[in-house]
Write a protein that holds these residues in place. Structure first.
Motif, mmCIF file in Angstrom:
data_model
loop_
_atom_site.group_PDB
_atom_site.id
_atom_site.type_symbol
_atom_site.label_atom_id
_atom_site.label_comp_id
_atom_site.label_asym_id
_atom_site.label_seq_id
_atom_site.Cartn_x
_atom_site.Cartn_y
_atom_site.Cartn_z
ATOM 1 N N VAL A 151 1.108 -1.024 -0.101
ATOM 2 C CA VAL A 151 0.054 0.120 0.054
ATOM 3 C C VAL A 151 1.053 1.046 -0.341
ATOM 4 N N HIS A 152 0.259 1.746 -0.802
ATOM 5 C CA HIS A 152 1.779 3.397 -1.109
ATOM 6 C C HIS A 152 0.297 4.407 -0.155
ATOM 7 N N PHE A 153 0.358 5.044 0.874
ATOM 8 C CA PHE A 153 -0.152 5.957 1.491
ATOM 9 C C PHE A 153 0.331 7.326 1.076
ATOM 10 N N SER A 154 -0.227 8.336 0.737
ATOM 11 C CA SER A 154 0.246 9.340 -0.271
ATOM 12 C C SER A 154 -1.220 10.471 -0.383
ATOM 13 N N ALA A 155 -0.259 11.505 -0.720
ATOM 14 C CA ALA A 155 -1.650 12.808 -0.947
ATOM 15 C C ALA A 155 -1.553 13.527 -2.407
#
Length: 126
Positions: free
Chosen positions: A37-41
């Motif tokens: 999982v890539h947690f980004s904004a």
């Protein structure tokens, strides 16, 4: 194929709700595949800069499910997993976090995926 331009379909699944998150985590768990999982904004430049690398990983590791979670869109998932900084990359197996990498560090992320896959797919673990 000269002169043809074809858009590649993304192998990274964009998570836009808690329900979508739960569905994909359950699906990955049921299939016995790890989940990265890539947690980004959208406003985080290091996160955006990591997107092409994350797509490349998704193409390389066919037996891993790759998810992208915008922390502003799916706050409860990020909060539940204690994501404090972005980008954060979380490798999960069986629905549980295994390895967390904070920051835009492609070499470290690739090393951790390789290490995990070697450990779980070695002859001793079969």
């Amino acid at each position: 194929m000269k002169g043809q331009t074809q858009l590649k379909k993304s192998k990274v699944v964009k998570i836009d709700s808690r329900k979508s998150w739960e569905h994909h985590i359950t699906d990955g768990t049921n299939k016995g595949c790890p989940v990265m999982v890539h947690f980004s904004a959208y406003w985080c430049m290091p996160s955006i800069a990591m997107n092409p690398f994350f797509e490349e990983l998704a193409s390389t590791y066919q037996n891993v499910l790759f998810l992208n979670v915008d922390v502003d869109e799916v706050k409860e998932v990020a909060s539940k997993l204690e994501i404090k900084a972005i980008p954060t990359f979380l490798l999960m197996n069986g629905g549980a976090p295994v390895v967390k990498t904070v920051g835009a560090n492609p070499d470290e992320i690739r090393k951790r995926i390789n290490s995990f896959i070697q450990q779980t797919h070695s002859p001793e673990s079969m």
